[in-house]
Motif scaffolding. Structure first.
Motif, mmCIF file in Angstrom:
data_model
loop_
_atom_site.group_PDB
_atom_site.id
_atom_site.type_symbol
_atom_site.label_atom_id
_atom_site.label_comp_id
_atom_site.label_asym_id
_atom_site.label_seq_id
_atom_site.Cartn_x
_atom_site.Cartn_y
_atom_site.Cartn_z
ATOM 1 N N MET A 284 0.819 -1.203 0.000
ATOM 2 C CA MET A 284 0.000 0.000 0.000
ATOM 3 C C MET A 284 0.859 1.261 0.000
ATOM 4 N N ASP A 285 1.972 1.230 0.720
ATOM 5 C CA ASP A 285 2.870 2.385 0.713
ATOM 6 C C ASP A 285 3.392 2.665 -0.698
ATOM 7 N N ASP A 286 3.758 1.595 -1.414
ATOM 8 C CA ASP A 286 4.257 1.754 -2.784
ATOM 9 C C ASP A 286 3.179 2.327 -3.696
ATOM 10 N N ALA A 287 1.939 1.850 -3.518
ATOM 11 C CA ALA A 287 0.840 2.336 -4.352
ATOM 12 C C ALA A 287 0.563 3.811 -4.076
ATOM 13 N N ILE A 288 0.529 4.179 -2.821
ATOM 14 C CA ILE A 288 0.238 5.566 -2.443
ATOM 15 C C ILE A 288 1.312 6.515 -2.967
ATOM 16 N N LEU A 291 0.894 8.418 -6.311
ATOM 17 C CA LEU A 291 -0.029 9.538 -6.405
ATOM 18 C C LEU A 291 0.708 10.858 -6.213
ATOM 19 N N PRO A 292 0.136 11.957 -6.652
ATOM 20 C CA PRO A 292 0.757 13.258 -6.380
ATOM 21 C C PRO A 292 0.997 13.435 -4.882
ATOM 22 N N PRO A 293 2.077 14.106 -4.486
ATOM 23 C CA PRO A 293 2.421 14.226 -3.063
ATOM 24 C C PRO A 293 1.293 14.761 -2.190
ATOM 25 N N SER A 294 0.529 15.716 -2.702
ATOM 26 C CA SER A 294 -0.555 16.283 -1.885
ATOM 27 C C SER A 294 -1.626 15.245 -1.594
ATOM 28 N N THR A 295 -1.855 14.328 -2.535
ATOM 29 C CA THR A 295 -2.833 13.257 -2.310
ATOM 30 C C THR A 295 -2.249 12.181 -1.403
ATOM 31 N N ALA A 296 -0.997 11.813 -1.652
ATOM 32 C CA ALA A 296 -0.348 10.798 -0.813
ATOM 33 C C ALA A 296 -0.363 11.218 0.649
ATOM 34 N N ALA A 297 -0.240 12.509 0.895
ATOM 35 C CA ALA A 297 -0.198 12.997 2.273
ATOM 36 C C ALA A 297 -1.508 12.751 3.015
#
Length: 422
Positions: A284-288, A291-297
């Motif tokens: 899940m960490d790899d998948a996240i 995504l763009p950094p603002s979404t990953a956050a």
């Protein structure tokens, strides 16, 4: 001779069983049985609901088309947000060329987008490292619970009986089946097993034909509802997908070693939700991170949920992940049709294909009740979905192919041709 209580008993009230009940109830005496009919403890209760119609397997495209038409007719049943297949790296152009060929062959509306065009449609999902995308405007997200409850209401309005009960056995005497629950027993001329991940318990012959797998999914913290939800996005090279649930983002990934959930384990599962498994953390960490950094956050600090915590976490604002369980067949097609005299299967019917495949099954059962031939036009679908199609194959081979299908969940290869060659 004692007359059975019902013409058809359907065991399992997920999206498949409930849809089937709504289609059969106007034509027959129907009972729909589940341990919790309205609670949806099976995979329908946690289904992400993404509906992509493109597929290298023509059967799945046709079933998805029919399902989209059915869901669209249900109030709040389907959000036509579209689908993005986002590509990265040097192989991205090859993927796009192949998918365009499939889309044209299937007559699916589509357009090839640049990275900036894809970002304009789904800025929260498409990172700058994308090399392009394909957009399918007629895809979307089905509200699986809404669809299922609507079907249950239709079935009840047409005279079907809906019963909560944990089915412990199905036995046959002559032409009558007895469906025994922990509290009662019901008799029917015909019975449909639509129990999803629990199929192998009531029909051992299905255990290796409908293999249960653990699948990780995570929700971000809440955001203000958008005027229009973003298209859901699939990332073929990373085998992950992401969607907007309206007020929070959800993400799932198949990019891990398949985890088979054995029949002995499903037998004691009260629901198709299981604790988040630590082995999925890196997945899940790899998948996240894609995504763009603002979404990953927005996934930062997520909780690894236990089943008992899900209701509380879903109502709150804390990012969390859980493990769901769902079934996959050796060729990725549902098991839908007649198993033997008076017994039918409706297994492996994901939300993408449930409504379409249940119409095929309903037509077959109504024809059987009336002593008529099923619609000739759908013979190719009935043959492809026949639950007995793997009977000559050893159990270990069936499971091996199901594991391969998990790894190739979006049918990059034509698995049906592989199996046909055996």
């Amino acid at each position: 001779m004692t007359v059975p209580d019902y013409d058809v008993a359907i065991v399992g009230a997920g999206i498949a069983g409930s849809t089937l009940a709504s289609l059969l109830a106007p034509h027959a005496r129907v009972i729909l049985i589940d341990r919790d009919v309205r609670g949806l403890p099976g995979s329908t209760g946690h289904a992400p609901g993404v509906v992509a119609q493109i597929n290298t397997l023509p059967v799945l495209t046709e079933l998805a088309r029919r399902s989209v038409a059915a869901y669209t007719a249900i109030p709040n049943g389907f959000d036509n947000v579209g689908c993005l297949e986002v590509v990265r790296g040097a192989d991205g152009k090859n993927w796009i060329q192949d998918r365009v060929a499939v889309a044209r062959e299937r007559k699916l509306e589509h357009s090839v987008l640049t990275t900036k065009e894809a970002q304009s449609l789904a800025p929260a999902f498409v990172h700058d490292d994308a090399t392009g995308a394909i957009y399918y405007p007629n895809d979307g997200t089905a509200n699986a619970k809404t669809v299922t409850w609507h079907a249950q209401d239709l079935a009840a309005a047409s005279g079907a009986t809906l019963v909560d009960g944990n089915v412990t056995s199905i036995t046959r005497l002559g032409q009558t089946y007895t469906i025994t629950t922990s509290d009662d027993a019901h008799t029917a001329r015909r019975v449909v097993v639509a129990t999803g991940v629990w199929a192998g318990q009531l029909c051992p012959c299905l255990a290796s034909r409908a293999v249960a797998f653990a699948h990780p999914y995570a929700f971000a913290n809440r955001h203000a509802p958008r005027t229009r939800m973003a298209p859901f996005a699939r990332f073929p090279d990373a085998v992950m997908y992401v969607r907007d649930h309206g007020d929070r983002i959800g993400i799932g990934s198949y990019n891990h070693d398949p985890v088979v959930v054995r029949t002995a384990a499903t037998k004691v599962l009260p629901t198709a939700y299981t604790p988040f498994q630590p082995q999925f953390t890196h997945t899940m960490d790899d998948a996240i991170r894609l995504l763009p950094p603002s979404t990953a956050a927005t996934f930062a600090g997520r909780v690894d949920a236990q089943p008992a915590e899900l209701t509380m976490l879903a109502a709150g604002n804390v990012p969390y992940g859980f493990t769901g369980v769902f079934t996959i067949t050796p060729d990725g097609l549902p098991l839908v049709g007649r198993i033997n005299l008076g017994m039918y299967a409706a297994i492996g019917c994901w939300v993408t294909h449930a409504a379409g495949s249940m119409r095929v099954l309903a037509d077959l059962i109504v024809a059987d009740i009336r002593g008529e031939d099923a619609p000739e036009a759908d013979e190719w679908l009935r043959a492809a979905l026949d639950p007995c199609r793997f009977h000559p194959m050893a159990d270990v081979e069936c499971e091996s192919h199901a594991v391969d299908k998990y790894k190739d969940i979006w049918n990059k290869k034509d698995q049906a041709k592989v199996l046909a060659a055996l």
